[in-house]
Write a protein that holds these residues in place. Structure first.
Motif, PDB file in Angstrom:
ATOM      1  N   ARG A   4    -105.151  89.186 -68.463  1.00  0.00           N
ATOM      2  CA  ARG A   4    -104.174  89.709 -67.503  1.00  0.00           C
ATOM      3  C   ARG A   4    -104.876  89.967 -66.173  1.00  0.00           C
ATOM      4  NH1 ARG A   4     -99.397  92.907 -67.232  1.00  0.00           N
ATOM      5  NH2 ARG A   4     -99.556  94.533 -65.648  1.00  0.00           N
ATOM      6  N   VAL A   5    -104.277  89.449 -65.101  1.00  0.00           N
ATOM      7  CA  VAL A   5    -104.784  89.676 -63.754  1.00  0.00           C
ATOM      8  C   VAL A   5    -103.698  90.423 -62.985  1.00  0.00           C
ATOM      9  CG1 VAL A   5    -105.638  88.623 -61.632  1.00  0.00           C
ATOM     10  CG2 VAL A   5    -106.139  87.543 -63.852  1.00  0.00           C
ATOM     11  N   GLU A   6    -104.059  91.592 -62.470  1.00  0.00           N
ATOM     12  CA  GLU A   6    -103.088  92.431 -61.757  1.00  0.00           C
ATOM     13  C   GLU A   6    -103.303  92.375 -60.256  1.00  0.00           C
ATOM     14  OE1 GLU A   6    -103.356  96.437 -63.265  1.00  0.00           O
ATOM     15  OE2 GLU A   6    -102.320  95.898 -65.121  1.00  0.00           O
ATOM     16  N   TRP A   7    -102.235  92.702 -59.545  1.00  0.00           N
ATOM     17  CA  TRP A   7    -102.215  92.805 -58.093  1.00  0.00           C
ATOM     18  C   TRP A   7    -101.443  94.078 -57.792  1.00  0.00           C
ATOM     19  CZ3 TRP A   7    -103.717  89.126 -54.321  1.00  0.00           C
ATOM     20  CH2 TRP A   7    -103.217  89.311 -53.034  1.00  0.00           C
ATOM     21  N   VAL A   8    -102.030  95.019 -57.093  1.00  0.00           N
ATOM     22  CA  VAL A   8    -101.373  96.282 -56.748  1.00  0.00           C
ATOM     23  C   VAL A   8    -101.270  96.346 -55.233  1.00  0.00           C
ATOM     24  CG1 VAL A   8    -101.465  98.796 -56.901  1.00  0.00           C
ATOM     25  CG2 VAL A   8    -102.343  97.401 -58.790  1.00  0.00           C
ATOM     26  N   ALA A   9    -100.059  96.610 -54.740  1.00  0.00           N
ATOM     27  CA  ALA A   9     -99.843  96.641 -53.290  1.00  0.00           C
ATOM     28  C   ALA A   9     -98.839  97.719 -52.926  1.00  0.00           C
ATOM     29  CB  ALA A   9     -99.328  95.286 -52.810  1.00  0.00           C
ATOM     30  N   SER A  10     -98.968  98.224 -51.728  1.00  0.00           N
ATOM     31  CA  SER A  10     -97.952  99.121 -51.201  1.00  0.00           C
ATOM     32  C   SER A  10     -96.624  98.380 -51.185  1.00  0.00           C
ATOM     33  CB  SER A  10     -98.316  99.546 -49.773  1.00  0.00           C
ATOM     34  OG  SER A  10     -97.204 100.168 -49.143  1.00  0.00           O
ATOM     35  N   ALA A  11     -95.570  99.046 -51.613  1.00  0.00           N
ATOM     36  CA  ALA A  11     -94.247  98.420 -51.609  1.00  0.00           C
ATOM     37  C   ALA A  11     -93.829  98.021 -50.195  1.00  0.00           C
ATOM     38  CB  ALA A  11     -93.223  99.362 -52.233  1.00  0.00           C
ATOM     39  N   GLU A  12     -94.430  98.632 -49.192  1.00  0.00           N
ATOM     40  CA  GLU A  12     -94.114  98.308 -47.797  1.00  0.00           C
ATOM     41  C   GLU A  12     -94.913  97.118 -47.270  1.00  0.00           C
ATOM     42  OE1 GLU A  12     -94.870 101.940 -45.728  1.00  0.00           O
ATOM     43  OE2 GLU A  12     -93.359 103.039 -46.856  1.00  0.00           O
ATOM     44  N   ASN A  13     -95.878  96.653 -48.044  1.00  0.00           N
ATOM     45  CA  ASN A  13     -96.749  95.561 -47.604  1.00  0.00           C
ATOM     46  C   ASN A  13     -96.156  94.223 -48.058  1.00  0.00           C
ATOM     47  OD1 ASN A  13     -98.792  93.814 -46.919  1.00  0.00           O
ATOM     48  ND2 ASN A  13    -100.430  95.093 -47.754  1.00  0.00           N
ATOM     49  N   THR A  14     -95.171  93.763 -47.302  1.00  0.00           N
ATOM     50  CA  THR A  14     -94.456  92.530 -47.644  1.00  0.00           C
ATOM     51  C   THR A  14     -95.381  91.331 -47.699  1.00  0.00           C
ATOM     52  OG1 THR A  14     -92.488  93.438 -46.595  1.00  0.00           O
ATOM     53  CG2 THR A  14     -92.493  91.077 -46.998  1.00  0.00           C
ATOM     54  N   ALA A  15     -96.341  91.241 -46.799  1.00  0.00           N
ATOM     55  CA  ALA A  15     -97.268  90.107 -46.810  1.00  0.00           C
ATOM     56  C   ALA A  15     -98.021  90.050 -48.131  1.00  0.00           C
ATOM     57  CB  ALA A  15     -98.246  90.200 -45.641  1.00  0.00           C
ATOM     58  N   SER A  16     -98.447  91.191 -48.640  1.00  0.00           N
ATOM     59  CA  SER A  16     -99.193  91.241 -49.891  1.00  0.00           C
ATOM     60  C   SER A  16     -98.310  90.869 -51.080  1.00  0.00           C
ATOM     61  CB  SER A  16     -99.794  92.630 -50.086  1.00  0.00           C
ATOM     62  OG  SER A  16    -100.643  92.647 -51.205  1.00  0.00           O
ATOM     63  N   THR A  17     -97.106  91.416 -51.143  1.00  0.00           N
ATOM     64  CA  THR A  17     -96.230  91.083 -52.263  1.00  0.00           C
ATOM     65  C   THR A  17     -95.790  89.621 -52.197  1.00  0.00           C
ATOM     66  OG1 THR A  17     -94.300  92.016 -51.113  1.00  0.00           O
ATOM     67  CG2 THR A  17     -95.479  93.454 -52.652  1.00  0.00           C
ATOM     68  N   ASN A  18     -95.704  89.059 -51.001  1.00  0.00           N
ATOM     69  CA  ASN A  18     -95.388  87.629 -50.886  1.00  0.00           C
ATOM     70  C   ASN A  18     -96.509  86.770 -51.460  1.00  0.00           C
ATOM     71  OD1 ASN A  18     -92.859  88.023 -49.768  1.00  0.00           O
ATOM     72  ND2 ASN A  18     -93.553  87.760 -47.658  1.00  0.00           N
ATOM     73  N   VAL A  19     -97.760  87.186 -51.278  1.00  0.00           N
ATOM     74  CA  VAL A  19     -98.879  86.448 -51.871  1.00  0.00           C
ATOM     75  C   VAL A  19     -98.760  86.500 -53.396  1.00  0.00           C
ATOM     76  CG1 VAL A  19    -101.382  86.354 -52.210  1.00  0.00           C
ATOM     77  CG2 VAL A  19    -100.455  86.743 -49.927  1.00  0.00           C
ATOM     78  N   ALA A  20     -98.474  87.673 -53.939  1.00  0.00           N
ATOM     79  CA  ALA A  20     -98.310  87.798 -55.397  1.00  0.00           C
ATOM     80  C   ALA A  20     -97.232  86.838 -55.899  1.00  0.00           C
ATOM     81  CB  ALA A  20     -97.971  89.239 -55.767  1.00  0.00           C
ATOM     82  N   ARG A  21     -96.129  86.741 -55.167  1.00  0.00           N
ATOM     83  CA  ARG A  21     -95.063  85.794 -55.540  1.00  0.00           C
ATOM     84  C   ARG A  21     -95.568  84.357 -55.498  1.00  0.00           C
ATOM     85  NH1 ARG A  21     -91.985  89.150 -52.480  1.00  0.00           N
ATOM     86  NH2 ARG A  21     -90.450  90.293 -53.657  1.00  0.00           N
ATOM     87  N   ARG A  22     -96.273  83.989 -54.397  1.00  0.00           N
ATOM     88  CA  ARG A  22     -96.793  82.619 -54.266  1.00  0.00           C
ATOM     89  C   ARG A  22     -97.759  82.279 -55.387  1.00  0.00           C
ATOM     90  NH1 ARG A  22     -96.618  83.854 -48.846  1.00  0.00           N
ATOM     91  NH2 ARG A  22     -98.829  84.359 -48.676  1.00  0.00           N
ATOM     92  N   LEU A  23     -98.474  83.276 -55.873  1.00  0.00           N
ATOM     93  CA  LEU A  23     -99.421  83.064 -56.966  1.00  0.00           C
ATOM     94  C   LEU A  23     -98.726  82.950 -58.322  1.00  0.00           C
ATOM     95  CD1 LEU A  23    -102.175  85.562 -55.815  1.00  0.00           C
ATOM     96  CD2 LEU A  23    -102.413  83.061 -55.929  1.00  0.00           C
TER      97      LEU A  23
END
Length: 186
Positions: A129-148
């Motif tokens: 399991r590989v996790e990614w934790v980001a501020s809910a306000e950090n859209t750029a970061s959550t978009n990377v998680a989606r792209r991955l």
């Protein structure tokens, strides 16, 4: 030291080590305001001693097989980094993270670099399991998680105290089988 190409644009991924503290501090100074929008790192790397201590902390994590840090260089200038913030081989879990200077945003550097980290974690180290934790306000970061191809597992409400304000953290993850299956389609 090794360098791994991140593509045709000359970007490279390299280990980031304590002896590079001056270069790391210069990078922090250039990107301090932008990087500090969502993460506290710029508040902790404010002078040469604190920059060196931060990098030494990751050198110690690497030696203990508990984390790692790799810099992203573009045109031979350090512009960001990707990390295994946590790395737990016995449990088969790890957490990846990142940051970039504003001048390097929008080139796909983080997506390409994190892809390499996940490939290594899953294929070489057997992470489940590989996790990614980001501020809910950090859209750029959550978009990377989606792209991955990560799945949003949930939100930790007001879990992250940053500069006196509580923020929600989103937890994203990809499992090894999901990662391998998605890679076949790439």
């Amino acid at each position: 030291m090794f360098a791994v190409s991140l593509g045709d644009d000359g970007a490279e991924l390299r280990p980031l080590e304590p002896w590079q503290a001056e270069e790391f501090l210069a990078h922090m100074d250039r990107g301090r305001e932008y990087i500090g929008t969502h993460i506290a790192l710029p508040d902790f790397a404010t002078d040469l001693a604190s920059a060196r201590a931060f990098l030494q902390g990751y050198a110690d994590k690497t030696a203990a097989d508990a984390g790692r840090i790799y810099g992203i260089w573009l045109d031979d200038t350090l512009v960001g980094a990707v990390i295994f913030r946590t790395f737990e081989p016995a449990q088969g879990n790890c957490e990846v993270g990142c940051w970039l200077e504003e001048s390097a945003v929008g080139r796909g550097l983080i997506t390409r670099a994190i892809t390499m980290l996940i490939d290594w974690a899953v294929d070489v180290r057997g992470m489940h399991r590989v996790e990614w934790v980001a501020s809910a306000e950090n859209t750029a970061s959550t978009n990377v998680a989606r792209r991955l191809g990560m799945t949003r597992d949930g939100v930790l409400r007001e879990s992250y105290l940053y500069r006196g304000v509580r923020h929600d953290s989103e937890i994203w993850a990809v499992l090894a089988d999901e990662w391998r299956a998605a890679r076949v389609g790439r």
